[in-house]
Write a protein that holds these residues in place. Sequence first.
Motif, short mmCIF file in Angstrom:
data_model
loop_
_atom_site.label_atom_id
_atom_site.label_comp_id
_atom_site.label_asym_id
_atom_site.label_seq_id
_atom_site.Cartn_x
_atom_site.Cartn_y
_atom_site.Cartn_z
N GLN A 64 -9.83 -7.87 -9.52
CA GLN A 64 -9.22 -6.55 -9.33
C GLN A 64 -7.98 -6.41 -10.21
O GLN A 64 -7.44 -7.40 -10.70
CB GLN A 64 -8.83 -6.36 -7.85
N CYS A 106 -18.26 -5.67 -8.16
CA CYS A 106 -17.22 -5.11 -7.31
C CYS A 106 -17.78 -4.10 -6.32
O CYS A 106 -17.54 -4.20 -5.12
CB CYS A 106 -16.15 -4.46 -8.19
N GLY A 107 -18.53 -3.12 -6.81
CA GLY A 107 -19.07 -2.15 -5.85
C GLY A 107 -19.78 -0.96 -6.48
O GLY A 107 -20.90 -0.62 -6.09
N ARG A 114 -9.39 5.05 -1.52
CA ARG A 114 -9.58 4.18 -0.35
C ARG A 114 -8.27 3.92 0.39
O ARG A 114 -8.22 3.90 1.61
CB ARG A 114 -10.25 2.88 -0.78
S1 SF4 Z 1 -15.90 -0.16 -7.16
FE1 SF4 Z 1 -15.78 0.28 -9.34
S2 SF4 Z 1 -14.13 1.75 -9.54
FE2 SF4 Z 1 -13.92 0.84 -7.51
S3 SF4 Z 1 -12.47 -0.86 -7.79
FE3 SF4 Z 1 -14.54 -1.69 -8.05
S4 SF4 Z 1 -14.95 -1.62 -10.26
FE4 SF4 Z 1 -13.21 -0.27 -9.82
#
Ligand code: SF4
Length: 198
Positions: free
Chosen positions: A121, A168-169, A95
Amino acid sequence: MATPLLLHACCGPCSLEPVRLLREEGFEPTICWTNPNIQPVSEHDLRLRTLRAWAEDVAHVDVIVASDDREAWERGVAPAAFDRERRCKACYALRLSESCRIAREHGFGHISTTLAVSPYQLYDTCADLLEKLARQNGLVPVVRDFRPYYPKATRESRELGMYRQNYCGCRFSAAEAAIERHEARDARKAAKRAKRSA
Ligand code: SF4
């Protein structure tokens, strides 16, 4: 005259405080969205919509929507699966690299990221990558620890009625967060039982 800065943003709620603080420092942020990590696609779209609505209606900040290369994420990040250190490092790198490319393309000299807001994070990993990738691209990394402002961002985003995600994602983070919630619930139940039988 404010200094233009490209701010990689992971979501709307995490953008509130960085935009305010960077403006206080004399920067004028433009947000860069590149988050191919967010799954499923409906969740990705909801976070992007939330960010754009706030940027347009509240913060009056421009948003550049860059590439969301899901195939690159699957190739470069997903193989790390539940090895969180390795997975998140690759995810940040993907990213932030795309953000650096956009910064160069649009003539920005400075770059930062909202990933430095959430205490969930890996701050040091993210800060090191921002520093390294920015320098490689001839940009000035604006590395700031926004984590002390996370509670304020949480409160304000709730007051604004913004959508707030609970993972998170990626699919791995969704599973990890669900397990943590179950463990916390089990711990609360066990504590109540222990109190009753004391
Ligand atoms: S989306 Fe998943 S891989 Fe990406 S920063 Fe968040 S936890 Fe880590």
